[in-house]
Design an enzyme around this catalytic site. Structure first.
Site, mmCIF file in Angstrom:
data_model
loop_
_atom_site.group_PDB
_atom_site.id
_atom_site.type_symbol
_atom_site.label_atom_id
_atom_site.label_comp_id
_atom_site.label_asym_id
_atom_site.label_seq_id
_atom_site.Cartn_x
_atom_site.Cartn_y
_atom_site.Cartn_z
ATOM 1 N N ASP A 1 -23.052 8.245 19.680
ATOM 2 C CA ASP A 1 -24.012 7.767 20.678
ATOM 3 C C ASP A 1 -24.092 6.251 20.589
ATOM 4 O O ASP A 1 -23.688 5.648 19.579
ATOM 5 C CB ASP A 1 -25.389 8.387 20.454
ATOM 6 C CG ASP A 1 -26.203 8.474 21.738
ATOM 7 O OD1 ASP A 1 -25.769 7.896 22.758
ATOM 8 O OD2 ASP A 1 -27.272 9.110 21.733
ATOM 9 N N ASP A 2 -24.603 5.639 21.668
ATOM 10 C CA ASP A 2 -24.682 4.177 21.680
ATOM 11 C C ASP A 2 -25.706 3.660 20.687
ATOM 12 O O ASP A 2 -25.539 2.585 20.109
ATOM 13 C CB ASP A 2 -25.012 3.672 23.096
ATOM 14 C CG ASP A 2 -26.196 4.390 23.699
ATOM 15 O OD1 ASP A 2 -27.334 4.084 23.303
ATOM 16 O OD2 ASP A 2 -25.987 5.253 24.572
ATOM 17 N N THR B 1 -22.897 6.519 28.189
ATOM 18 C CA THR B 1 -22.681 5.162 27.698
ATOM 19 C C THR B 1 -21.700 5.116 26.538
ATOM 20 O O THR B 1 -20.941 4.151 26.392
ATOM 21 C CB THR B 1 -24.024 4.540 27.263
ATOM 22 O OG1 THR B 1 -25.004 4.781 28.269
ATOM 23 C CG2 THR B 1 -23.878 3.048 27.058
ATOM 24 N N CYS C 1 -35.144 -3.687 34.525
ATOM 25 C CA CYS C 1 -35.110 -3.510 35.975
ATOM 26 C C CYS C 1 -33.789 -4.036 36.520
ATOM 27 O O CYS C 1 -33.012 -4.679 35.814
ATOM 28 C CB CYS C 1 -36.263 -4.264 36.637
ATOM 29 S SG CYS C 1 -37.895 -3.775 36.030
#
EC number: 2.4.2.14
Length: 504
Positions: free
Chosen positions: A367-368, A305, A2
């Site tokens: 990709d991350d 990302t 969050c």
């Protein structure tokens, strides 16, 4: 995962909190909420499911009056996606207290029973954030006096630390007093402090990431330290105290790999710079271990990302870097979408290929990380459909083999594609010709290059070692049962929307 925000100002904070939440939207797209304190010491609350821009209309913003407030964007890892579990949460005793929380408690069941027996406090949802609020409220209630002083607030936070375990970064407001922000003793989840001078007075802001400070005109001061509490009165006086017995900084390594924005700085680490270092080290590993590296025609990131990581890999390998995928920015991040069916359906809506960058080429996709393999498998299918001859795949993170219990939705080991499989088996499942993962020491070293004082990280998803020291096989089995997609659907069906007055 969050995003949280809190501001104590000398002027209305509704717009600043809204703007800050939009900058933290990447941390959660399930729900959003803001609560302010008006001139008559009343909380003004608006929260609902949806993006920040969908939840808050002009009528809501006008009603969110007051010079202090907190805000939250949610991605649920505990409880359900019902609006009744959106934050902020509120209790009316003592004083009137509201709280936002990022993280996950690991002893919720024990605490819920203990809280009812000890204080007769009822927690109405399955959210550990509501539970945490009631724990704090119970400790504040013990003082039985009209006016709290800063030491009382710190004492309540200290007792809260002693009661709860897990990962938590929190911001709470106490009617008639002020705002307190605190971070778990391991510093797993991030929290930063900012300030600005306005009409000769100092205003303060807390947020999950430094980027939220920048846009609303606050200067980054420092990170809230593990175990520390910072209390700001509504008059603008600030106090800070260490409230944990043995604090140690072990931040979640996944913040730097995936969650945080590249233009944020967390615990003295530039997220952008850390990702560039990840690309450097992974590129060097590829050059060292792959004999056929010369066959690679182009390096293409899976946006967004991994963009900076892929660019660095391309430079290390002396290969062209191309943007082969176009991202629809109005579809949420697939990894943090609750529900496998939703994750699967969203990948193709989120990305589209530029066929000319793939046709008749040997492509290195970067990709991350690879979590469930859902996104990776579909991206590989898209690349082949666009005409790629061979597809190589590089992950900036090591193999994720263990569930996360500190606020990331990796609850069951059976959902993780790397669990019980080696690299060749994973490569076959996602459909690539060759696959490589970053080494763990290279990953942690990439972050430590920016801040060598960080001695350790929470790397539990890679190692199975949990920094709080309280995670048992039985606990992991329990959360696997509670948080699989079937259980989530049942909770959402049964959820009842019970909440305090909400500004409709």
């Amino acid at each position: 995962m969050c995003g949280i925000v809190g501001i104590v100002s000398q002027s209305p904070v509704n717009q600043s909190i809204y703007d800050a939440l939009t900058l933290l939207q990447h941390r959660g797209q399930d729900a959003a909420g803001i609560v302010t304190v008006d001139d008559e010491n009343r909380f003004r609350l608006r929260k609902a499911n949806g993006l920040v821009s969908d939840v808050f209309e002009q009528v809501h913003m006008l009603r969110l009056q007051g010079n202090a407030g907190i805000g939250h964007v949610r991605y649920p890892t505990a409880g359900s996606s019902s609006v009744s579990e959106a934050q902020p949460f509120y209790v009316n005793s003592p004083y009137g207290l509201t709280l936002v929380h990022n993280g996950n408690l690991t002893n919720s069941s024990e605490l819920k029973e203990k809280l009812f027996r000890r204080a007769r406090r009822h927690v109405n949802t399955n959210s550990d954030s509501e539970l945490l609020l009631n724990i704090l409220a119970n400790h504040l209630d013990h003082f039985e006096k009209y006016q709290l002083d800063p030491q009382d607030v710190f004492s309540a936070v200290k007792q809260t630390h002693q009661d709860i375990r897990g990962a938590y970064a929190c911001i709470a407001m106490i009617i008639g007093h002020g705002m307190v922000a605190f971070r778990d003793p391991n510093g797993i989840r991030p929290l930063v402090l900012g300030k600005r001078e306005e009409n000769g007075k100092t205003e303060y802001m807390f947020a999950s990431e430094s980027i939220a400070l920048d846009t609303v005109g606050f200067e980054f001061v420092r990170d809230v330290q593990p175990g520390e509490a910072i209390y700001v009165t509504f008059e603008g006086e600030m106090y800070a105290q260490q409230c944990a017995d043995k604090p140690t900084l072990t931040p979640c390594i996944f913040e730097y790999v995936y969650f945080a924005r590249p233009d944020s700085c967390i615990d003295g680490v530039s997220v952008y710079a850390a990702r560039v270092h990840m690309g450097q080290r992974l590129g060097e590993k590829i050059a060292r271990e792959w004999a056929d590296v010369d066959d690679i025609d182009v390096v293409i990131p899976v946006p967004e990302t991994s963009n900076d990581i892929a660019l660095r890999i391309a430079r290390v390998l002396n290969k062209p870097y191309r943007q082969g995928f176009v991202k629809n920015r109005y579809v949420g991040r697939t990894f943090i979408m609750p529900g496998q069916a939703l994750r699967v359906s969203s990948v193709r809506r989120k990305l589209n290929t530029i066929a000319s960058e793939f046709k008749d080429k040997n492509v290195l996709l970067v990709d991350d990380s690879i979590v469930r393999g859902t996104t990776s498998e579909q991206i590989v299918e898209m690349a082949r459909a666009a005409g790629a001859k061979k597809i190589y795949f590089a992950s900036a993170a090591p193999e994720i083999r263990y569930p996360n219990v500190y606020g990331i939705d990796m609850p069951t080991k059976n959902e993780l594609i790397a669990y019980g499989r080696d690299v060749d088996e994973i490569a076959k499942l996602i459909g690539v010709d060759k696959l490589i993962f970053q080494d763990l020491d290279a990953l942690t070293g990439s972050v430590q290059q920016e801040n060598p004082s960080i001695q350790d990280f929470d790397c539990s998803v890679f190692t199975g070692v949990y920094v709080t020291g309280d995670i048992t096989p039985e606990y992991l089995d329990n959360i696997a049962e509670q948080r699989n997609d079937i259980a989530k659907k049942k909770r959402e069906k049964d959820a009842t929307n019970l909440e305090m007055h909400n500004e409709k």
